[in-house]
Design an enzyme around this catalytic site. Sequence first.
Site, PDB file in Angstrom:
ATOM      1  N   GLY A   1       0.812  -1.206   0.000  1.00  0.00           N
ATOM      2  CA  GLY A   1       0.000   0.000   0.000  1.00  0.00           C
ATOM      3  C   GLY A   1       0.846   1.257   0.000  1.00  0.00           C
ATOM      4  O   GLY A   1       0.572   2.218  -0.727  1.00  0.00           O
TER       5      GLY A   1
ATOM      6  N   ARG B   1      -0.510  -8.839  -3.127  1.00  0.00           N
ATOM      7  CA  ARG B   1      -0.486  -7.763  -2.137  1.00  0.00           C
ATOM      8  C   ARG B   1       0.464  -8.134  -1.007  1.00  0.00           C
ATOM      9  O   ARG B   1       0.425  -9.253  -0.486  1.00  0.00           O
ATOM     10  CB  ARG B   1      -1.884  -7.513  -1.588  1.00  0.00           C
ATOM     11  CG  ARG B   1      -1.895  -6.623  -0.361  1.00  0.00           C
ATOM     12  CD  ARG B   1      -3.247  -6.012  -0.081  1.00  0.00           C
ATOM     13  NE  ARG B   1      -3.425  -5.675   1.323  1.00  0.00           N
ATOM     14  CZ  ARG B   1      -2.797  -4.682   1.955  1.00  0.00           C
ATOM     15  NH1 ARG B   1      -1.921  -3.926   1.303  1.00  0.00           N
ATOM     16  NH2 ARG B   1      -3.024  -4.450   3.237  1.00  0.00           N
TER      17      ARG B   1
ATOM     18  N   GLU C   1      -7.781  -5.822   7.129  1.00  0.00           N
ATOM     19  CA  GLU C   1      -7.004  -4.857   6.356  1.00  0.00           C
ATOM     20  C   GLU C   1      -7.986  -4.131   5.449  1.00  0.00           C
ATOM     21  O   GLU C   1      -9.181  -4.123   5.742  1.00  0.00           O
ATOM     22  CB  GLU C   1      -5.831  -5.518   5.612  1.00  0.00           C
ATOM     23  CG  GLU C   1      -6.185  -6.772   4.828  1.00  0.00           C
ATOM     24  CD  GLU C   1      -6.688  -6.494   3.425  1.00  0.00           C
ATOM     25  OE1 GLU C   1      -5.873  -6.387   2.502  1.00  0.00           O
ATOM     26  OE2 GLU C   1      -7.931  -6.420   3.237  1.00  0.00           O
ATOM     27  N   MET C   2      -7.539  -3.511   4.353  1.00  0.00           N
ATOM     28  CA  MET C   2      -8.445  -2.634   3.612  1.00  0.00           C
ATOM     29  C   MET C   2      -8.433  -2.810   2.091  1.00  0.00           C
ATOM     30  O   MET C   2      -9.009  -1.985   1.383  1.00  0.00           O
ATOM     31  CB  MET C   2      -8.129  -1.163   3.946  1.00  0.00           C
ATOM     32  CG  MET C   2      -8.310  -0.809   5.405  1.00  0.00           C
ATOM     33  SD  MET C   2      -7.979   0.937   5.760  1.00  0.00           S
ATOM     34  CE  MET C   2      -9.377   1.717   4.919  1.00  0.00           C
TER      35      MET C   2
ATOM     36  N   ARG D   1       1.689  11.210  -8.862  1.00  0.00           N
ATOM     37  CA  ARG D   1       1.047  11.426  -7.565  1.00  0.00           C
ATOM     38  C   ARG D   1       1.841  10.821  -6.404  1.00  0.00           C
ATOM     39  O   ARG D   1       1.284  10.501  -5.359  1.00  0.00           O
ATOM     40  CB  ARG D   1      -0.384  10.870  -7.564  1.00  0.00           C
ATOM     41  CG  ARG D   1      -1.330  11.588  -8.512  1.00  0.00           C
ATOM     42  CD  ARG D   1      -2.694  10.933  -8.550  1.00  0.00           C
ATOM     43  NE  ARG D   1      -3.599  11.668  -9.425  1.00  0.00           N
ATOM     44  CZ  ARG D   1      -4.683  12.307  -9.002  1.00  0.00           C
ATOM     45  NH1 ARG D   1      -5.007  12.311  -7.714  1.00  0.00           N
ATOM     46  NH2 ARG D   1      -5.468  12.935  -9.858  1.00  0.00           N
TER      47      ARG D   1
ATOM     48  N   ARG E   1       7.257   1.900   0.941  1.00  0.00           N
ATOM     49  CA  ARG E   1       7.571   0.484   1.137  1.00  0.00           C
ATOM     50  C   ARG E   1       7.879  -0.173  -0.200  1.00  0.00           C
ATOM     51  O   ARG E   1       8.694  -1.094  -0.273  1.00  0.00           O
ATOM     52  CB  ARG E   1       6.418  -0.227   1.839  1.00  0.00           C
ATOM     53  CG  ARG E   1       6.794  -1.642   2.321  1.00  0.00           C
ATOM     54  CD  ARG E   1       5.674  -2.241   3.149  1.00  0.00           C
ATOM     55  NE  ARG E   1       5.454  -1.437   4.353  1.00  0.00           N
ATOM     56  CZ  ARG E   1       4.339  -1.472   5.062  1.00  0.00           C
ATOM     57  NH1 ARG E   1       3.330  -2.245   4.684  1.00  0.00           N
ATOM     58  NH2 ARG E   1       4.220  -0.730   6.140  1.00  0.00           N
TER      59      ARG E   1
ATOM     60  N   GLU F   1     -16.047   1.891  13.981  1.00  0.00           N
ATOM     61  CA  GLU F   1     -16.822   2.073  15.208  1.00  0.00           C
ATOM     62  C   GLU F   1     -17.947   1.048  15.275  1.00  0.00           C
ATOM     63  O   GLU F   1     -19.060   1.349  15.691  1.00  0.00           O
ATOM     64  CB  GLU F   1     -17.360   3.505  15.289  1.00  0.00           C
ATOM     65  CG  GLU F   1     -16.262   4.543  15.362  1.00  0.00           C
ATOM     66  CD  GLU F   1     -16.777   5.953  15.621  1.00  0.00           C
ATOM     67  OE1 GLU F   1     -17.942   6.100  16.029  1.00  0.00           O
ATOM     68  OE2 GLU F   1     -15.999   6.896  15.407  1.00  0.00           O
TER      69      GLU F   1
ATOM     70  N   ASP G   1      -0.379  -5.408  14.260  1.00  0.00           N
ATOM     71  CA  ASP G   1      -1.016  -5.064  15.533  1.00  0.00           C
ATOM     72  C   ASP G   1      -2.137  -6.055  15.807  1.00  0.00           C
ATOM     73  O   ASP G   1      -2.518  -6.835  14.932  1.00  0.00           O
ATOM     74  CB  ASP G   1      -1.554  -3.632  15.504  1.00  0.00           C
ATOM     75  CG  ASP G   1      -2.513  -3.402  14.353  1.00  0.00           C
ATOM     76  OD1 ASP G   1      -3.727  -3.509  14.575  1.00  0.00           O
ATOM     77  OD2 ASP G   1      -2.051  -3.130  13.227  1.00  0.00           O
TER      78      ASP G   1
ATOM     79  N   SER H   1       0.227  -4.898   5.679  1.00  0.00           N
ATOM     80  CA  SER H   1       0.048  -5.157   7.097  1.00  0.00           C
ATOM     81  C   SER H   1      -1.414  -5.421   7.397  1.00  0.00           C
ATOM     82  O   SER H   1      -2.302  -5.064   6.612  1.00  0.00           O
ATOM     83  CB  SER H   1       0.564  -3.983   7.926  1.00  0.00           C
ATOM     84  OG  SER H   1      -0.090  -2.787   7.552  1.00  0.00           O
TER      85      SER H   1
ATOM     86  N   ARG I   1       9.633  -3.631  12.270  1.00  0.00           N
ATOM     87  CA  ARG I   1       8.752  -3.775  11.114  1.00  0.00           C
ATOM     88  C   ARG I   1       9.498  -4.192   9.854  1.00  0.00           C
ATOM     89  O   ARG I   1       9.030  -5.038   9.096  1.00  0.00           O
ATOM     90  CB  ARG I   1       7.995  -2.471  10.864  1.00  0.00           C
ATOM     91  CG  ARG I   1       6.899  -2.222  11.880  1.00  0.00           C
ATOM     92  CD  ARG I   1       6.211  -0.885  11.675  1.00  0.00           C
ATOM     93  NE  ARG I   1       5.193  -0.670  12.687  1.00  0.00           N
ATOM     94  CZ  ARG I   1       3.892  -0.807  12.476  1.00  0.00           C
ATOM     95  NH1 ARG I   1       3.452  -1.139  11.281  1.00  0.00           N
ATOM     96  NH2 ARG I   1       3.025  -0.602  13.453  1.00  0.00           N
TER      97      ARG I   1
END
Length: 234
Positions: A20, A87, A179-180, A43, A24, A162, A204, A90, A217
């Site tokens: 991502g 991918r 993750e996302m 970008r 990295r 939330e 985490d 993390s 890391r």
Amino acid sequence: MTPHISAQPGDIAETVLLPGDPRRAKWAAETFLDSPRLVNEVRGMFGFTGTWKGNEVTIHGTGMGMPSLSIYVNELIREYGARTLIRIGSAGAMQPQVKVRDVVLAMTSTTLSTPSRGILRELNYAPCADYGLLAAAHAAAAAKGVGTHVGGIYSSDVFYDERPDLNEQMQRHGILAVEMETAELYTLAARHDARALSVLTISDHLLTEEALPPEDRERSFGDMVEIALEAAFA
């Protein structure tokens, strides 16, 4: 060239690793590839192409979240001919047996929605990894002696969640980590007949609130990159 990738024809390899964080991508290319060259910086999203054990590899950032990843993966597959996309990112652990520094290989990815929802409409599509990549990554992780888990993960739409009730239900149903990006990656790979896998380092833990110290890391993420490269060319 595309609106988001300035690489020229032939600059992008068929095998692409997708962190991502663009920094990295730079670190991984300079650490693991021979003769890496910058092929994109539109970008600030860096992409590098080099070789690993004689095999051409591109390492390209995707940004955070499924909408951002969707842009880059669509362009990498449709305009540059990427066929294997892994991918490297993390994730946060959601089960007690999954420890910080462990690696999770995402067999499937649950989600509330993805950018592909507009195409799939009422269909609850179940995106999954390429089995050949998954099996090869598991073998590579075992050979390295890395703590590894294989199963379902959750690709969230938001970082600051939330919904503790939703987390509880995912934990109840065995979701390993959150993750996302993965759900959209797997969906796009299926749509375009490409191979995809997510190799994730646990940085985490949602249950214990433990987090990987910054100084650790790089070493832990290095295991993940090596597993991904071994899997890509097994």
